[in-house]
Design a protein around this motif. Sequence first.
Motif, PDB file in Angstrom:
ATOM      1  N   GLY A  27       0.789  -1.227   0.000  1.00 23.27           N
ATOM      2  CA  GLY A  27       0.000   0.000   0.000  1.00 23.27           C
ATOM      3  C   GLY A  27       0.819   1.274   0.000  1.00 23.27           C
ATOM      4  O   GLY A  27       0.268   2.362  -0.129  1.00 23.27           O
ATOM      5  N   THR A  84      -2.657  10.713  -7.732  1.00 24.48           N
ATOM      6  CA  THR A  84      -2.743  10.283  -9.130  1.00 24.48           C
ATOM      7  C   THR A  84      -1.343  10.184  -9.734  1.00 24.48           C
ATOM      8  O   THR A  84      -0.396  10.782  -9.232  1.00 24.48           O
ATOM      9  N   GLU A 105      -4.694   5.755 -14.480  1.00 24.04           N
ATOM     10  CA  GLU A 105      -4.890   5.557 -13.042  1.00 24.04           C
ATOM     11  C   GLU A 105      -5.224   4.099 -12.735  1.00 24.04           C
ATOM     12  O   GLU A 105      -4.690   3.526 -11.779  1.00 24.04           O
ATOM     13  N   GLN A 106      -6.069   3.481 -13.544  1.00 22.55           N
ATOM     14  CA  GLN A 106      -6.393   2.064 -13.347  1.00 22.55           C
ATOM     15  C   GLN A 106      -5.166   1.203 -13.602  1.00 22.55           C
ATOM     16  O   GLN A 106      -4.873   0.280 -12.847  1.00 22.55           O
ATOM     17  N   ALA A 109      -2.839   1.438 -10.668  1.00 17.69           N
ATOM     18  CA  ALA A 109      -3.314   0.672  -9.514  1.00 17.69           C
ATOM     19  C   ALA A 109      -2.997  -0.814  -9.691  1.00 17.69           C
ATOM     20  O   ALA A 109      -2.528  -1.475  -8.757  1.00 17.69           O
ATOM     21  N   GLU A 110      -3.233  -1.330 -10.882  1.00 21.67           N
ATOM     22  CA  GLU A 110      -2.931  -2.739 -11.165  1.00 21.67           C
ATOM     23  C   GLU A 110      -1.425  -2.996 -11.104  1.00 21.67           C
ATOM     24  O   GLU A 110      -0.981  -4.017 -10.573  1.00 21.67           O
ATOM     25  N   LEU A 113      -0.080  -3.135  -7.565  1.00 18.18           N
ATOM     26  CA  LEU A 113      -0.341  -4.444  -6.958  1.00 18.18           C
ATOM     27  C   LEU A 113       0.718  -5.464  -7.390  1.00 18.18           C
ATOM     28  O   LEU A 113       1.188  -6.261  -6.577  1.00 18.18           O
ATOM     29  N   THR A 129      -5.339  -6.050  -3.217  1.00 22.40           N
ATOM     30  CA  THR A 129      -6.230  -5.605  -4.283  1.00 22.40           C
ATOM     31  C   THR A 129      -5.664  -4.358  -4.945  1.00 22.40           C
ATOM     32  O   THR A 129      -4.958  -3.572  -4.315  1.00 22.40           O
ATOM     33  N   ALA A 130      -5.998  -4.198  -6.213  1.00 19.01           N
ATOM     34  CA  ALA A 130      -5.615  -2.987  -6.944  1.00 19.01           C
ATOM     35  C   ALA A 130      -6.549  -1.876  -6.507  1.00 19.01           C
ATOM     36  O   ALA A 130      -7.768  -2.031  -6.564  1.00 19.01           O
ATOM     37  N   ARG A 131      -5.985  -0.772  -6.040  1.00 18.86           N
ATOM     38  CA  ARG A 131      -6.809   0.331  -5.563  1.00 18.86           C
ATOM     39  C   ARG A 131      -6.081   1.651  -5.765  1.00 18.86           C
ATOM     40  O   ARG A 131      -4.860   1.670  -5.954  1.00 18.86           O
ATOM     41  N   PRO A 132      -6.823   2.746  -5.697  1.00 25.71           N
ATOM     42  CA  PRO A 132      -6.178   4.051  -5.840  1.00 25.71           C
ATOM     43  C   PRO A 132      -5.143   4.262  -4.737  1.00 25.71           C
ATOM     44  O   PRO A 132      -5.252   3.705  -3.647  1.00 25.71           O
ATOM     45  N   ARG A 134      -3.123   5.980  -1.763  1.00 22.92           N
ATOM     46  CA  ARG A 134      -3.309   6.893  -0.640  1.00 22.92           C
ATOM     47  C   ARG A 134      -1.953   7.528  -0.421  1.00 22.92           C
ATOM     48  O   ARG A 134      -0.974   6.836  -0.139  1.00 22.92           O
TER      49      ARG A 134
END
Length: 179
Positions: A27, A84, A105-106, A109-110, A113, A129-132, A134
């Motif tokens: 993360g 971003t 952005e997607q 995120a991937e 991960l 998990t792939a997520r935006p 922080r």
Amino acid sequence: MAKILPQFARWTPVALDVLRETASRYGAVITVSDLADEVLKRTRVESPTSRRTWLGDLMEITALAAARAGDPPLTSLAVQRDGTVGDVYGRAVLAATGDVVKDVEQRAAEDRLLCYRALATDLPADGGTARPARVRSTRAASGSTTTVKRAVKPEDRPAKICPTCFMALPATGICDNCD
């Protein structure tokens, strides 16, 4: 394609090290600015020009170097202060893989991960998990992580308006024109 400055030969391996360190914590991300600070600090090699002129190029070259080294797409861990990656990441992916990315952005995120799955020592049992992102400011030298918060400036707050004359109210809240 990126223009090559002599400094990149020293900066790129250090950027990879900083990004690998970041990827070792599930993360975690690092701001592009903090990455640049850390690279300049560790190499002690300054640039004769503003960061704005070379930082995007460094990201492209670092992405290419990561791919050549068999690393996951480490530059996905370098984000702006708002979390971003922006168009810079799209250019980095293009340089490293030849892929044209529609949703950077997607994809980032991937790709983050993938980095965590390859390098994180604290990956969740479910694989994550792939997520935006922080945003956290990571200072590798101190080992501490602090949340970056944007200060609200007075000009960011909407002015209170007098309901009678529609002029902005002073800090007292009493209209100078009406009272």
